[in-house]
Design an enzyme around this catalytic site. Sequence first.
Site, PDB file in Angstrom:
ATOM      1  N   SER A 132       6.349  -4.154  -3.233  1.00 58.42           N
ATOM      2  CA  SER A 132       4.908  -3.978  -3.087  1.00 58.42           C
ATOM      3  C   SER A 132       4.247  -5.312  -3.384  1.00 58.42           C
ATOM      4  O   SER A 132       4.838  -6.168  -4.044  1.00 58.42           O
ATOM      5  CB  SER A 132       4.412  -2.932  -4.091  1.00 58.42           C
ATOM      6  OG  SER A 132       3.009  -2.926  -4.188  1.00 58.42           O
ATOM      7  N   TYR A 145       4.310   1.181 -13.277  1.00 59.93           N
ATOM      8  CA  TYR A 145       4.640   1.034 -11.853  1.00 59.93           C
ATOM      9  C   TYR A 145       4.908  -0.427 -11.515  1.00 59.93           C
ATOM     10  O   TYR A 145       5.926  -0.760 -10.881  1.00 59.93           O
ATOM     11  CB  TYR A 145       3.496   1.563 -10.987  1.00 59.93           C
ATOM     12  CG  TYR A 145       3.616   1.191  -9.532  1.00 59.93           C
ATOM     13  CD1 TYR A 145       4.545   1.823  -8.711  1.00 59.93           C
ATOM     14  CD2 TYR A 145       2.822   0.183  -8.987  1.00 59.93           C
ATOM     15  CE1 TYR A 145       4.675   1.472  -7.376  1.00 59.93           C
ATOM     16  CE2 TYR A 145       2.946  -0.171  -7.651  1.00 59.93           C
ATOM     17  CZ  TYR A 145       3.870   0.476  -6.854  1.00 59.93           C
ATOM     18  OH  TYR A 145       3.999   0.104  -5.531  1.00 59.93           O
TER      19      TYR A 145
END
Length: 271
Positions: A132, A145
Amino acid sequence: MSKVALVTGASSGIGAATARRLTRAGYTVYGAARRTDRLAELASDGVRALELDLTEESSIEAAAQALLAEAGRIDVLVNNAGYGSYGALEDVPLSEARRQFEVNVFGLARLTQLLLPTMRAQGSGRIVNVTSMGGRLTMPLGGWYHATKYAVEAYSDALRLEVRPFGIDVIIVEPGSIATEWGGIAAENAATFSGQGPYASRAQALQRAMSSPRMANVGSSPELIADVIAKGVAAKRPRVRYVAGALARPLLTLKAVLPDRAFDALLARVL
């Protein structure tokens, strides 16, 4: 004999789009997910369903064994499965943090371990790790995360150097904002863990941002990332990193050029 690809997290979003895209490119594709009933729609596109729970060692081993027994080879592994559990670091139980690492990092690593010997024996293979933009920058309430995505970035860099002599490439794909159910899940978790108490206002701001029509219109389609993955898989000499999707390049550029406190101030205006 067609080449064989395994895509994890194939029940929706980027995983489903990637499974379809690689099938169209001529691969025999196995789509893996914890709930195989959610893979039913992919069957009509020729994708083969594979049950896989990345939090269970036995499930990971069974999936790898089943794929190799049926296909006899593995040419492309797309480690896409993952989720974002948001909430203030003070609030999120460590049991939830550990689960996020199990899914996003350790499950990925164990599946890779099990399939690498076959790739080495073939003298070829491509491993695509979907991280990401959040693997290179950090947002408030997303600490666990982001920690998993930073970990996969480092893992991928080390793996690339280790397996290169065996003809295996490791590719990192860093999506930006994508129009999937991911944002809604992250916002719900933030509300669950931090909806009350000192971080409530920030959790509410995150919910508003994630659920706003403007944010829905900003996100790129999962198919965009699927095309990038297919491009990397097909490239004679793939890039180490592919950045794609809404906001990714601008935010990563700002992160690279701004002092840390200036970037913090920029994020504080949003969340």
